[in-house]
Design a protein around this motif. Structure first.
Motif, PDB file in Angstrom:
ATOM      1  N   ASP A   1      -6.320  -7.314  -1.193  1.00  0.00           N
ATOM      2  CA  ASP A   1      -5.929  -6.225  -0.296  1.00  0.00           C
ATOM      3  C   ASP A   1      -6.710  -4.978  -0.682  1.00  0.00           C
ATOM      4  OD1 ASP A   1      -4.669  -4.121   1.060  1.00  0.00           O
ATOM      5  OD2 ASP A   1      -2.684  -5.027   0.909  1.00  0.00           O
ATOM      6  N   MET A   2      -7.796  -4.696   0.058  1.00  0.00           N
ATOM      7  CA  MET A   2      -8.639  -3.565  -0.302  1.00  0.00           C
ATOM      8  C   MET A   2      -7.895  -2.241  -0.190  1.00  0.00           C
ATOM      9  SD  MET A   2     -11.602  -4.322  -1.510  1.00  0.00           S
ATOM     10  CE  MET A   2     -12.155  -2.625  -1.516  1.00  0.00           C
ATOM     11  N   ALA A   3      -7.035  -2.097   0.790  1.00  0.00           N
ATOM     12  CA  ALA A   3      -6.297  -0.840   0.948  1.00  0.00           C
ATOM     13  C   ALA A   3      -5.424  -0.583  -0.267  1.00  0.00           C
ATOM     14  CB  ALA A   3      -5.464  -0.866   2.225  1.00  0.00           C
TER      15      ALA A   3
ATOM     16  N   VAL B   1       0.842  -1.195   0.000  1.00  0.00           N
ATOM     17  CA  VAL B   1       0.000   0.000   0.000  1.00  0.00           C
ATOM     18  C   VAL B   1       0.881   1.250   0.000  1.00  0.00           C
ATOM     19  CG1 VAL B   1      -1.765   1.296   1.240  1.00  0.00           C
ATOM     20  CG2 VAL B   1      -1.813  -1.203   1.258  1.00  0.00           C
ATOM     21  N   GLY B   2       0.633   2.138  -0.957  1.00  0.00           N
ATOM     22  CA  GLY B   2       1.399   3.366  -1.047  1.00  0.00           C
ATOM     23  C   GLY B   2       2.705   3.239  -1.800  1.00  0.00           C
ATOM     24  N   ASP B   3       3.034   2.045  -2.269  1.00  0.00           N
ATOM     25  CA  ASP B   3       4.297   1.830  -2.985  1.00  0.00           C
ATOM     26  C   ASP B   3       4.081   0.814  -4.096  1.00  0.00           C
ATOM     27  OD1 ASP B   3       6.978   1.881  -3.702  1.00  0.00           O
ATOM     28  OD2 ASP B   3       7.579   0.446  -2.142  1.00  0.00           O
ATOM     29  N   PRO B   4       3.294   1.188  -5.108  1.00  0.00           N
ATOM     30  CA  PRO B   4       2.948   0.197  -6.141  1.00  0.00           C
ATOM     31  C   PRO B   4       4.126  -0.270  -6.974  1.00  0.00           C
ATOM     32  CG  PRO B   4       2.169   2.385  -6.766  1.00  0.00           C
ATOM     33  CD  PRO B   4       2.619   2.485  -5.338  1.00  0.00           C
ATOM     34  N   GLY B   5       5.070   0.619  -7.273  1.00  0.00           N
ATOM     35  CA  GLY B   5       6.224   0.201  -8.059  1.00  0.00           C
ATOM     36  C   GLY B   5       5.895  -0.116  -9.501  1.00  0.00           C
TER      37      GLY B   5
END
Length: 299
Positions: free
Chosen positions: A216-218, A71-75
């Protein structure tokens, strides 16, 4: 017959389903940002297959059962999302397909038509725009919302059901809380819908299905909005050769009618079909006859 499968695509596993006879021309349904394949309704896919098409829908990375990222770091970027669509076709040994893209999916389809024109039989672009003008930076949440409204910023053009725009932290539910997440999705869909948006019980059943299928919903509701869009292509749309239809709701709160007109004007020979009373949403059932006829009319 519906077949769900996990496909090896670009170093990840992508969940996909197919409908219909494999010998028929393929239609690849490319969903919007933060949207699993569930939003392409089962019956919609069955009717499309009954029209003589081999229908494929799939979960984007970070949605549904496809591989999730932190989450916050899709890459990954919008280019990777476009390559995933091609990877699904590759994994199914399909060389060419009709591409049907919803919102962000429409922008991915445009990129594919420019970068891999030999893979595209036709384009149907629904509730979408001409894509990013600049790739100067990855999107912030506020930039994602701005891009949804104006299609002008350097963010992923991510507005789509159920995550209409990247919500601020205070507006986000606890994504691990099934009821709170379902409530949020239902409200998001209704807030950007139109005259024919499904009633709350139907939307709630869909949201529950999405929650239950999502790894992972977030990550699903965050990462698409902060991924970089990739190199801009807006000024190259006149290079698209595939027969193109633009379908757009007259009540879309994110992509204004003028944007749909500009998109159709930018692609040689493209036709624009208005969906009266429709918001920024997957085609409501009342409009399926128009949308299905349009897709099936593509040569």
């Amino acid at each position: 017959m519906v077949t769900e499968m996990m496909l090896p695509v670009n170093g990840i596993e992508v969940c996909a389903e197919t409908f219909g006879d494999r010998s028929d021309p393929a239609v690849l349904l490319i969903g919007g940002a933060a949207c699993s394949m569930d939003w392409w309704a089962d019956e919609f896919c069955r009717r499309l297959a009954a029209g003589g098409r081999y229908v494929i829908r799939y979960d984007h990375r970070d949605t549904g059962r496809t591989t999730s990222f932190p989450v916050g770091d899709p890459g990954y970027s919008g280019v990777d999302l476009a390559h995933d669509a091609l990877g699904v076709l590759d994994a199914l040994h399909i060389h060419q397909a009709h591409l049907v893209g919803q919102s962000l999916g429409g922008m991915l389809a445009q990129r594919i038509a420019l970068e891999r024109p030999h893979r595209v039989r036709s384009l149907t672009l629904i509730s979408t725009s001409r894509g990013p003008r600049s790739s100067s930076s990855a999107a912030s949440s506020s930039a994602a919302s701005s891009s949804a409204a104006s299609s002008s910023a350097a963010s992923v053009p991510a507005a789509s059901v159920p995550a209409a725009s990247a919500p601020s932290e205070e507006d986000q539910p606890d994504w691990s809380d099934r009821r709170a997440t379902v409530d949020h999705i239902v409200e998001s869909v209704r807030s950007i819908g139109g005259a024919f948006t499904a009633e709350e019980p139907q939307l709630r059943r869909m949201a529950e299905r999405v929650f239950d299928r999502t790894n992972d919903m977030a990550a699903s509701q965050t990462n698409h909005f902060i991924a970089a869009p990739g190199p801009p292509y807006r000024d190259r749309l006149d290079e698209i050769k595939a027969p193109t239809l633009v379908l757009h709701g007259t009540h879309d709160p994110f992509f204004a009618p003028a944007g749909a007109e500009a998109l159709a004007a930018a692609i040689p020979g493209a036709r624009l079909i208005w969906l009266e009373g429709v918001g920024h949403e997957y085609a409501p059932e009342a409009l399926w006859p128009i949308v299905l006829e349009a897709i099936l009319s593509q040569p």
